[in-house]
Design a protein around this motif. Structure first.
Motif, PDB file in Angstrom:
ATOM      1  N   ALA A 333      43.955  43.133  64.175  1.00 41.36           N
ATOM      2  CA  ALA A 333      44.082  41.907  63.313  1.00 41.36           C
ATOM      3  C   ALA A 333      42.775  41.574  63.015  1.00 41.36           C
ATOM      4  CB  ALA A 333      44.816  40.896  64.580  1.00 41.36           C
ATOM      5  N   VAL A 334      41.787  41.770  63.823  1.00 39.14           N
ATOM      6  CA  VAL A 334      40.254  41.144  63.362  1.00 39.14           C
ATOM      7  C   VAL A 334      39.870  42.205  62.602  1.00 39.14           C
ATOM      8  CG1 VAL A 334      38.024  41.287  64.429  1.00 39.14           C
ATOM      9  CG2 VAL A 334      39.762  40.429  65.863  1.00 39.14           C
ATOM     10  N   VAL A 335      40.081  43.517  62.400  1.00 41.13           N
ATOM     11  CA  VAL A 335      39.617  44.519  61.506  1.00 41.13           C
ATOM     12  C   VAL A 335      40.206  43.854  59.991  1.00 41.13           C
ATOM     13  CG1 VAL A 335      39.490  46.710  60.541  1.00 41.13           C
ATOM     14  CG2 VAL A 335      39.292  46.289  62.935  1.00 41.13           C
ATOM     15  N   VAL A 336      41.321  43.464  60.098  1.00 41.33           N
ATOM     16  CA  VAL A 336      42.069  43.306  58.811  1.00 41.33           C
ATOM     17  C   VAL A 336      41.579  42.094  58.333  1.00 41.33           C
ATOM     18  CG1 VAL A 336      44.436  42.610  57.624  1.00 41.33           C
ATOM     19  CG2 VAL A 336      44.174  44.544  59.339  1.00 41.33           C
ATOM     20  N   ASP A 337      41.103  41.054  59.058  1.00 39.12           N
ATOM     21  CA  ASP A 337      40.803  39.848  58.993  1.00 39.12           C
ATOM     22  C   ASP A 337      39.336  39.963  58.201  1.00 39.12           C
ATOM     23  OD1 ASP A 337      40.454  36.871  59.002  1.00 39.12           O
ATOM     24  OD2 ASP A 337      38.789  37.263  60.217  1.00 39.12           O
ATOM     25  N   GLN A 338      38.437  40.799  58.798  1.00 38.48           N
ATOM     26  CA  GLN A 338      37.113  41.102  58.221  1.00 38.48           C
ATOM     27  C   GLN A 338      37.429  41.748  56.802  1.00 38.48           C
ATOM     28  OE1 GLN A 338      34.197  39.910  59.499  1.00 38.48           O
ATOM     29  NE2 GLN A 338      35.541  39.236  60.899  1.00 38.48           N
ATOM     30  N   ALA A 339      38.304  42.657  56.663  1.00 38.30           N
ATOM     31  CA  ALA A 339      38.521  43.238  55.373  1.00 38.30           C
ATOM     32  C   ALA A 339      39.235  42.117  54.558  1.00 38.30           C
ATOM     33  CB  ALA A 339      39.537  44.331  55.561  1.00 38.30           C
ATOM     34  N   GLN A 340      39.912  41.303  54.902  1.00 45.21           N
ATOM     35  CA  GLN A 340      40.454  40.125  53.914  1.00 45.21           C
ATOM     36  C   GLN A 340      39.260  39.230  53.384  1.00 45.21           C
ATOM     37  OE1 GLN A 340      43.592  37.734  55.493  1.00 45.21           O
ATOM     38  NE2 GLN A 340      43.040  36.137  54.277  1.00 45.21           N
ATOM     39  N   ARG A 341      38.171  38.900  54.319  1.00 50.23           N
ATOM     40  CA  ARG A 341      37.159  38.007  53.887  1.00 50.23           C
ATOM     41  C   ARG A 341      36.256  38.919  52.839  1.00 50.23           C
ATOM     42  NH1 ARG A 341      35.628  33.835  57.418  1.00 50.23           N
ATOM     43  NH2 ARG A 341      33.537  33.952  56.937  1.00 50.23           N
ATOM     44  N   ARG A 342      35.978  40.132  53.039  1.00 51.14           N
ATOM     45  CA  ARG A 342      35.211  40.756  52.164  1.00 51.14           C
ATOM     46  C   ARG A 342      36.032  41.057  50.792  1.00 51.14           C
ATOM     47  NH1 ARG A 342      34.213  44.036  56.738  1.00 51.14           N
ATOM     48  NH2 ARG A 342      35.747  45.617  56.220  1.00 51.14           N
ATOM     49  N   LEU A 343      37.238  41.186  50.783  1.00 51.21           N
ATOM     50  CA  LEU A 343      38.030  41.194  49.680  1.00 51.21           C
ATOM     51  C   LEU A 343      38.296  40.107  48.733  1.00 51.21           C
ATOM     52  CD1 LEU A 343      39.769  43.469  47.766  1.00 51.21           C
ATOM     53  CD2 LEU A 343      41.655  42.865  49.090  1.00 51.21           C
ATOM     54  N   GLN A 344      38.379  39.024  49.589  1.00 53.82           N
ATOM     55  CA  GLN A 344      38.318  37.594  49.133  1.00 53.82           C
ATOM     56  C   GLN A 344      36.988  37.248  48.360  1.00 53.82           C
ATOM     57  OE1 GLN A 344      40.116  34.790  51.661  1.00 53.82           O
ATOM     58  NE2 GLN A 344      40.262  33.253  50.017  1.00 53.82           N
ATOM     59  N   GLN A 345      35.971  37.608  48.839  1.00 47.02           N
ATOM     60  CA  GLN A 345      34.682  37.408  48.394  1.00 47.02           C
ATOM     61  C   GLN A 345      34.416  38.164  46.824  1.00 47.02           C
ATOM     62  OE1 GLN A 345      31.855  38.288  51.494  1.00 47.02           O
ATOM     63  NE2 GLN A 345      32.126  36.439  52.411  1.00 47.02           N
ATOM     64  N   ARG A 346      34.906  39.638  46.920  1.00 46.56           N
ATOM     65  CA  ARG A 346      34.817  40.498  45.917  1.00 46.56           C
ATOM     66  C   ARG A 346      35.722  39.790  44.729  1.00 46.56           C
ATOM     67  NH1 ARG A 346      35.600  45.049  48.262  1.00 46.56           N
ATOM     68  NH2 ARG A 346      37.542  45.554  47.772  1.00 46.56           N
ATOM     69  N   VAL A 347      37.112  39.255  44.842  1.00 45.06           N
ATOM     70  CA  VAL A 347      37.811  38.896  44.073  1.00 45.06           C
ATOM     71  C   VAL A 347      37.263  37.612  43.502  1.00 45.06           C
ATOM     72  CG1 VAL A 347      39.877  37.642  43.806  1.00 45.06           C
ATOM     73  CG2 VAL A 347      39.994  39.663  44.938  1.00 45.06           C
ATOM     74  N   VAL A 348      36.448  36.730  44.311  1.00 39.00           N
ATOM     75  CA  VAL A 348      36.145  35.675  43.596  1.00 39.00           C
ATOM     76  C   VAL A 348      34.831  35.974  42.876  1.00 39.00           C
ATOM     77  CG1 VAL A 348      34.585  33.461  44.254  1.00 39.00           C
ATOM     78  CG2 VAL A 348      36.775  34.100  45.567  1.00 39.00           C
ATOM     79  N   LEU A 349      33.955  36.878  43.199  1.00 36.45           N
ATOM     80  CA  LEU A 349      32.841  37.161  42.283  1.00 36.45           C
ATOM     81  C   LEU A 349      33.163  37.903  41.013  1.00 36.45           C
ATOM     82  CD1 LEU A 349      30.393  38.785  45.054  1.00 36.45           C
ATOM     83  CD2 LEU A 349      30.047  36.551  43.946  1.00 36.45           C
ATOM     84  N   ARG A 350      34.322  38.785  41.042  1.00 38.59           N
ATOM     85  CA  ARG A 350      34.824  39.341  39.814  1.00 38.59           C
ATOM     86  C   ARG A 350      35.423  38.372  39.070  1.00 38.59           C
ATOM     87  NH1 ARG A 350      37.779  44.876  41.616  1.00 38.59           N
ATOM     88  NH2 ARG A 350      35.654  46.219  42.258  1.00 38.59           N
ATOM     89  N   ARG A 351      36.183  37.240  39.478  1.00 36.63           N
ATOM     90  CA  ARG A 351      36.567  36.146  38.581  1.00 36.63           C
ATOM     91  C   ARG A 351      35.518  35.322  37.962  1.00 36.63           C
ATOM     92  NH1 ARG A 351      40.698  32.415  41.897  1.00 36.63           N
ATOM     93  NH2 ARG A 351      41.689  34.411  42.091  1.00 36.63           N
ATOM     94  N   MET A 352      34.358  35.142  38.788  1.00 35.81           N
ATOM     95  CA  MET A 352      33.307  34.477  38.242  1.00 35.81           C
ATOM     96  C   MET A 352      32.662  35.239  37.092  1.00 35.81           C
ATOM     97  SD  MET A 352      31.843  32.597  41.678  1.00 35.81           S
ATOM     98  CE  MET A 352      30.238  31.929  40.738  1.00 35.81           C
TER      99      MET A 352
END
Length: 356
Positions: A333-352
């Motif tokens: 669960a912690v590993v997936v949570d960290q992966a989610q945070r990194r992926l969410q940051q990448r999605v936001v950056l690409r959107r911007m």
């Protein structure tokens, strides 16, 4: 240029789908365990078995709700299992023996009614939570160390109350007004156990607090950025004190329910319960780094942990392997949570970048 934009949209779309699946991971895990165990045991999803499992899950869910608020603020509470044991012993001792006032010069013993005993026990849980909060906010002790110390103190106090023995047969005596304790753990309302109704009440109240009140917003703000929250006027210490007091309240409630269900109190009750609570909260999407989590997700996480435990018992898996599996669930669960945070940051950056 058009090809680059198309490639960017395709990559963003793939990441967005992956991010959406990660956010739904608790639902996916719940459906997975339900499908697997219902295939192994055809009566697994029967109404009677679901109600029984819900009673088991409720105990973990109460602790996980309190733990969710603590983790959202960036803390941890390792003492909840010991608070469960101590509060159960206090309730059992008050029912059986009351309070001997001979040491104060009075030649009689003070007994309380069952509702009064419940209130005293819940207040004890809140006080222990307040001690945790004060150690962390006033004395600046790290949450892990503060609650670890409280874990040992509370467990030792539970053992001292009876010299390590059990308080049996908590039926009480009618002439002393100490009867009726069994209703909490065995009573029903509209066909459902009172424990489940209490869980619905506590979960609904916690969800409302988190989503609809200034205190709830402050809890998330403290976990997101404690320094910025303090500078913006949030009373950080009071927020932290509240979440540990609420966690202590939830632990005391579990201690009462278990003692009522068993009609006995044992000082070892609640051992390793903190692991189940942490696992349920993290599996439900609560970030160990603070600032993110939902009560609904935690409840679903508690059901995943509870159904997994009951299913493994039905399959004859040893308790040792169950502990191993719970540990793996927390790590995953912690590993997936960290992966989610990194992926969410990448999605936001690409959107911007695309919008720019």
């Amino acid at each position: 240029m058009a090809a680059d934009k198309a490639a960017g949209r395709e990559g963003w779309s793939g990441d967005a789908v992956a991010l959406h699946l990660m956010k739904l991971r608790t639902f996916i895990a719940l459906f997975a365990v339900l499908i697997v165990f219902s295939a192994i045991a055809p009566n697994f999803l029967s109404a009677a078995n679901l109600i029984l499992m819900s009673k088991h899950v409720a105990l973990n869910a109460f602790l996980a709700i309190g733990m969710t608020f603590v983790i959202i603020t960036g803390g941890i509470d390792l003492s909840v299992g010991s608070i469960v044991g101590l509060c159960g012993m206090v309730a059992g001792g008050l029912i059986l023996h009351g309070i001997d006032l001979s040491a104060l010069g009075f030649e009689y013993t003070l007994y309380f009614t069952v509702p009064e005993i419940m209130l005293i026990t819940l207040a004890l849980g809140v006080v222990i939570g307040a001690v945790n909060g004060l150690l962390i906010t006033r004395l600046k002790v790290a949450p892990f160390i503060a609650t670890l110390g409280t874990l040992y103190v509370a467990r030792g106090a539970a053992l001292l109350l009876s010299d390590g023995a059990t308080f049996p047969n908590l039926a009480g005596k009618a002439e002393l007004g100490t009867t009726g304790f069994a209703t909490l753990g065995a009573g029903t309302l509209l066909g459902l156990p009172l424990t489940i109704w209490l869980l619905i009440l506590v979960a609904a109240g916690a969800a409302y607090l988190a989503a609809r009140t200034p205190l709830g917003r402050h809890i998330f703000a403290v976990g997101g950025n404690e320094r910025a929250s303090g500078l913006s006027g949030v009373r950080v210490n009071r927020v932290k004190l509240f979440v540990y007091m609420f966690s202590g309240f939830c632990a005391a409630l579990v201690g009462l329910i278990i003692s009522s269900q068993l009609m006995a109190s044992h000082p070892a009750t609640g051992e390793t319960f903190e692991l189940n609570a942490i696992a349920a909260a993290v599996l439900g999407g609560t970030s160990m780094s603070g600032g993110r989590g939902t009560i609904g997700g935690t409840i679903i996480g508690a059901f995943v942990i509870g159904i997994l435990s009951d299913g493994l018992v039905m399959m004859g898996v040893s308790s040792f392997w169950q502990t191993v599996i719970k540990g793996l669930v927390i790590i995953t669960a912690v590993v997936v949570d960290q992966a989610q945070r990194r992926l969410q940051q990448r999605v936001v950056l690409r959107r911007m970048a695309r919008e720019g």
